[in-house]
Design a protein around this motif. Structure first.
Motif, PDB file in Angstrom:
ATOM      1  N   ALA B 267       0.844  -1.209   0.000  1.00  0.00           N
ATOM      2  CA  ALA B 267       0.000   0.000   0.000  1.00  0.00           C
ATOM      3  C   ALA B 267       0.872   1.250   0.000  1.00  0.00           C
ATOM      4  N   HIS B 268       1.932   1.202   0.790  1.00  0.00           N
ATOM      5  CA  HIS B 268       2.828   2.356   0.858  1.00  0.00           C
ATOM      6  C   HIS B 268       3.485   2.620  -0.504  1.00  0.00           C
ATOM      7  N   HIS B 269       4.009   1.562  -1.137  1.00  0.00           N
ATOM      8  CA  HIS B 269       4.671   1.737  -2.440  1.00  0.00           C
ATOM      9  C   HIS B 269       3.712   2.329  -3.471  1.00  0.00           C
ATOM     10  N   ILE B 270       2.493   1.799  -3.483  1.00  0.00           N
ATOM     11  CA  ILE B 270       1.526   2.207  -4.510  1.00  0.00           C
ATOM     12  C   ILE B 270       1.088   3.659  -4.282  1.00  0.00           C
ATOM     13  N   ALA B 271       0.805   4.013  -3.028  1.00  0.00           N
ATOM     14  CA  ALA B 271       0.366   5.388  -2.736  1.00  0.00           C
ATOM     15  C   ALA B 271       1.504   6.386  -2.945  1.00  0.00           C
ATOM     16  N   ALA B 272       2.740   5.964  -2.610  1.00  0.00           N
ATOM     17  CA  ALA B 272       3.882   6.872  -2.748  1.00  0.00           C
ATOM     18  C   ALA B 272       4.124   7.237  -4.204  1.00  0.00           C
ATOM     19  N   ALA B 273       3.696   6.377  -5.111  1.00  0.00           N
ATOM     20  CA  ALA B 273       3.844   6.664  -6.541  1.00  0.00           C
ATOM     21  C   ALA B 273       2.710   7.542  -7.060  1.00  0.00           C
ATOM     22  N   GLY B 274       1.810   7.926  -6.168  1.00  0.00           N
ATOM     23  CA  GLY B 274       0.739   8.835  -6.566  1.00  0.00           C
ATOM     24  C   GLY B 274      -0.553   8.158  -6.979  1.00  0.00           C
ATOM     25  N   TRP B 275      -0.616   6.843  -6.829  1.00  0.00           N
ATOM     26  CA  TRP B 275      -1.842   6.130  -7.221  1.00  0.00           C
ATOM     27  C   TRP B 275      -2.905   6.297  -6.135  1.00  0.00           C
ATOM     28  N   THR B 276      -4.155   6.367  -6.580  1.00  0.00           N
ATOM     29  CA  THR B 276      -5.287   6.301  -5.654  1.00  0.00           C
ATOM     30  C   THR B 276      -5.756   4.848  -5.555  1.00  0.00           C
ATOM     31  N   LYS B 277      -6.644   4.614  -4.599  1.00  0.00           N
ATOM     32  CA  LYS B 277      -7.231   3.261  -4.514  1.00  0.00           C
ATOM     33  C   LYS B 277      -7.997   2.936  -5.798  1.00  0.00           C
ATOM     34  N   ARG B 278      -8.643   3.939  -6.335  1.00  0.00           N
ATOM     35  CA  ARG B 278      -9.399   3.757  -7.566  1.00  0.00           C
ATOM     36  C   ARG B 278      -8.463   3.373  -8.724  1.00  0.00           C
ATOM     37  N   ASP B 279      -7.271   4.010  -8.772  1.00  0.00           N
ATOM     38  CA  ASP B 279      -6.292   3.650  -9.820  1.00  0.00           C
ATOM     39  C   ASP B 279      -5.923   2.177  -9.717  1.00  0.00           C
ATOM     40  N   LEU B 280      -5.706   1.744  -8.488  1.00  0.00           N
ATOM     41  CA  LEU B 280      -5.320   0.345  -8.253  1.00  0.00           C
ATOM     42  C   LEU B 280      -6.428  -0.594  -8.729  1.00  0.00           C
ATOM     43  N   LYS B 281      -7.658  -0.266  -8.353  1.00  0.00           N
ATOM     44  CA  LYS B 281      -8.787  -1.116  -8.751  1.00  0.00           C
ATOM     45  C   LYS B 281      -8.927  -1.157 -10.281  1.00  0.00           C
ATOM     46  N   GLN B 282      -8.780   0.005 -10.894  1.00  0.00           N
ATOM     47  CA  GLN B 282      -8.913   0.069 -12.344  1.00  0.00           C
ATOM     48  C   GLN B 282      -7.823  -0.763 -13.026  1.00  0.00           C
ATOM     49  N   ALA B 283      -6.614  -0.677 -12.483  1.00  0.00           N
ATOM     50  CA  ALA B 283      -5.505  -1.431 -13.079  1.00  0.00           C
ATOM     51  C   ALA B 283      -5.776  -2.931 -13.002  1.00  0.00           C
ATOM     52  N   LEU B 284      -6.280  -3.396 -11.862  1.00  0.00           N
ATOM     53  CA  LEU B 284      -6.533  -4.835 -11.730  1.00  0.00           C
ATOM     54  C   LEU B 284      -7.758  -5.253 -12.537  1.00  0.00           C
ATOM     55  N   PHE B 285      -8.739  -4.376 -12.639  1.00  0.00           N
ATOM     56  CA  PHE B 285      -9.900  -4.654 -13.492  1.00  0.00           C
ATOM     57  C   PHE B 285      -9.446  -4.868 -14.935  1.00  0.00           C
ATOM     58  N   GLU B 286      -8.490  -4.059 -15.374  1.00  0.00           N
ATOM     59  CA  GLU B 286      -8.041  -4.142 -16.769  1.00  0.00           C
ATOM     60  C   GLU B 286      -7.054  -5.294 -17.006  1.00  0.00           C
ATOM     61  N   ARG B 287      -6.295  -5.661 -15.976  1.00  0.00           N
ATOM     62  CA  ARG B 287      -5.204  -6.612 -16.201  1.00  0.00           C
ATOM     63  C   ARG B 287      -5.484  -8.026 -15.691  1.00  0.00           C
ATOM     64  N   ALA B 288      -6.331  -8.187 -14.692  1.00  0.00           N
ATOM     65  CA  ALA B 288      -6.618  -9.530 -14.180  1.00  0.00           C
ATOM     66  C   ALA B 288      -7.676 -10.166 -15.074  1.00  0.00           C
ATOM     67  N   ARG B 289      -7.230 -10.613 -16.220  1.00  0.00           N
ATOM     68  CA  ARG B 289      -8.150 -11.129 -17.245  1.00  0.00           C
ATOM     69  C   ARG B 289      -7.533 -12.330 -17.955  1.00  0.00           C
ATOM     70  N   GLN B 290      -8.378 -13.093 -18.608  1.00  0.00           N
ATOM     71  CA  GLN B 290      -7.953 -14.171 -19.494  1.00  0.00           C
ATOM     72  C   GLN B 290      -8.771 -14.090 -20.777  1.00  0.00           C
ATOM     73  N   PRO B 291      -8.197 -14.550 -21.901  1.00  0.00           N
ATOM     74  CA  PRO B 291      -8.970 -14.500 -23.150  1.00  0.00           C
ATOM     75  C   PRO B 291     -10.124 -15.500 -23.144  1.00  0.00           C
ATOM     76  N   TRP B 292     -11.233 -15.049 -23.735  1.00  0.00           N
ATOM     77  CA  TRP B 292     -12.432 -15.885 -23.821  1.00  0.00           C
ATOM     78  C   TRP B 292     -12.106 -17.246 -24.439  1.00  0.00           C
ATOM     79  N   GLY B 293     -11.263 -17.258 -25.429  1.00  0.00           N
ATOM     80  CA  GLY B 293     -10.938 -18.515 -26.094  1.00  0.00           C
ATOM     81  C   GLY B 293     -10.296 -19.531 -25.165  1.00  0.00           C
ATOM     82  N   LEU B 294      -9.636 -19.033 -24.112  1.00  0.00           N
ATOM     83  CA  LEU B 294      -8.979 -19.941 -23.166  1.00  0.00           C
ATOM     84  C   LEU B 294      -9.946 -20.464 -22.113  1.00  0.00           C
TER      85      LEU B 294
END
Lengths: 78, 359
Positions: B267-294
């Motif tokens: 949490a400290h590393h992420i906030a120190a870089a200027g990210w908000t909690k919302r930024d973190l959630k958005q990043a994981l929403f976009e990246r924690a994914r798998q292709p439909w074909g798989l």
């Protein structure tokens, strides 16, 4: 209902006030099986389904009020 | 010499159920265990005196007030019956409002309690406490927050489970969780709000910081995600996203409200870089994914609320673990170290619920 889920079905029925609901049981498992195998299980209890759907309320109550549905030993070895 | 004790559940029409048993902890425990009224661990005998003392934890409420009807047995959870189970679990009277709020929360329709009580899935009711009451009751939020050594964590979660088993009737043979999980003994934590660089969970959900709440989530066991090397938020997200979207994770197939317990150093590393909690959630929403074909021909059935915007005619369309960024629950907790925890859930058929604790 398959054997592994019959005790749960009994509890849910009792919770909803259906103390002698007829529950017909087929061997577990049913899900993710060859459709012809599932059909065979259904055909083997089809006559029973007709019987409980058309039988007298009093007769079915006597038959099912105290019926026990033990879990198969394979899933609850204790 | 006999001792009167109270049963943890009453049959239809029963209002007392007083039982006279030999005045021996061993005898009372044997009696309760044989009737399926325990979780296998010893219980504190619920004598009338102990139950009366427990009820003082919510003295402003009528002991016979109905708090919830608990499936699948549709048992009546009056305040008194909840207090009996709280005594058995080892609660202090001041924990009772948390137990009651947690029961009210799991009784909300979106939690889907009837299904959670009986499913083959390995979920347990995680109770997350926010606000000043967490500190007042010494609910652990730091080092070892999921572990032993803390009476409030150990007994609040246990009391909720005993209520669900005894009043709801979801004991062995009815609770058909294929493997169960240790959180079914107890699963209660607090958020480490002082180490949270952003707003805590209850504030994010519309409550004031000085209010105390419970949030319940039917969650699988915590899965540790280690990132001791990288401190850049993008790289931490890469590690998290990979762990959180592995094949077989329920949320990949039916989304819902999975939980990220963010370690205090992450949490400290992420906030120190200027990210908000919302930024973190958005990043994981976009990246924690798998292709439909798989995922389309594996795992579990897709839904019941599978995202409509996943193009099922395109094998490259990416499937997320949550329907929206806000659906990912992010709290801060734990002690020193480069680890965070991911708690998958059953999916969208069981959603989290936050409720004010009445004090």
């Amino acid at each position: 209902m398959s054997t592994s889920f019959a005790p749960l079905a009994r509890t849910v029925a009792e919770g909803l006030g259906h103390l002698s609901l007829p529950i017909l049981v087929v061997p577990h498992p049913v899900g993710d099986r060859d459709p012809s195998a599932v059909r065979g299980k259904g055909e083997r209890i089809a006559g029973e389904c007709v019987r409980v759907l058309t039988g007298s309320k009093e007769g079915l109550h006597r038959e099912f009020a105290d019926k026990q549905y033990p879990l198969p030993k394979a899933v609850m070895p204790r | 010499m006999n001792k009167p004790v109270l049963p943890p559940t009453l049959g239809p029409g029963e209002h007392s159920g007083r039982i006279e048993l030999q005045d021996s902890v061993d005898a009372i425990n044997d009696y309760y265990y044989e009737r399926g009224w325990t979780d296998g661990l010893p219980i504190i005998p619920p004598t009338e005196e102990r139950v009366a003392a427990m009820l003082q934890g919510m003295a402003w409420r009528d002991a016979d007030e109905l708090i919830s009807v608990v499936p699948p047995k549709m048992g009546r959870a009056t305040l008194r019956q909840i207090a009996v189970n709280a005594v058995m679990a080892g609660c202090k009277p001041e924990y009772l409002p948390v137990v009651v709020a947690a029961l009210q929360a799991v009784s909300e329709p979106q939690y889907g309690l009837a299904h959670r009580q009986t499913t083959t899935h390995a979920g347990a009711p995680l109770v997350i406490v926010n606000g000043p009451l967490a500190k007042a009751l010494k609910i652990n939020c730091g080092t070892g927050l999921f572990g032993p050594g803390w009476r409030a964590n150990a007994t609040i979660g246990r009391a909720l489970r005993l209520v669900l088993v005894n009043i709801g009737g979801a004991g062995p043979g009815v609770d058909l969780s294929q493997t169960g999980h240790p959180g079914k003994y107890t699963y209660c934590i607090a958020e480490y709000e002082e180490a949270n660089p952003w707003e805590p969970l209850h504030v994010e959900r519309g409550y004031r910081r000085e209010q105390s709440t419970v949030t319940v989530v039917n969650a699988e066991a915590p899965h540790s995600m280690t990132e001791n090397i990288r401190t850049d938020p993008d790289e931490i997200m890469r590690t998290f996203a990979s762990s959180m979207s592995g094949l077989g994770v329920n949320n990949l197939y039916s989304q819902g409200h999975p939980v990220l317990v963010l370690g205090i150093e992450h949490a400290h590393h992420i906030a120190a870089a200027g990210w908000t909690k919302r930024d973190l959630k958005q990043a994981l929403f976009e990246r924690a994914r798998q292709p439909w074909g798989l995922i389309k021909d594996r795992g579990k059935s897709k839904g019941p609320f599978f995202p409509e915007w996943v193009d099922q005619n395109d094998d490259n369309s990416m499937v997320p673990i949550v329907g929206t960024a806000d659906d990912l629950i992010v709290i801060v907790g734990g002690g020193a170290g480069g680890k965070s925890m991911f708690l998958p859930t059953a999916g969208a058929q069981s959603l989290s619920v936050t409720r004010l604790i009445e004090t």
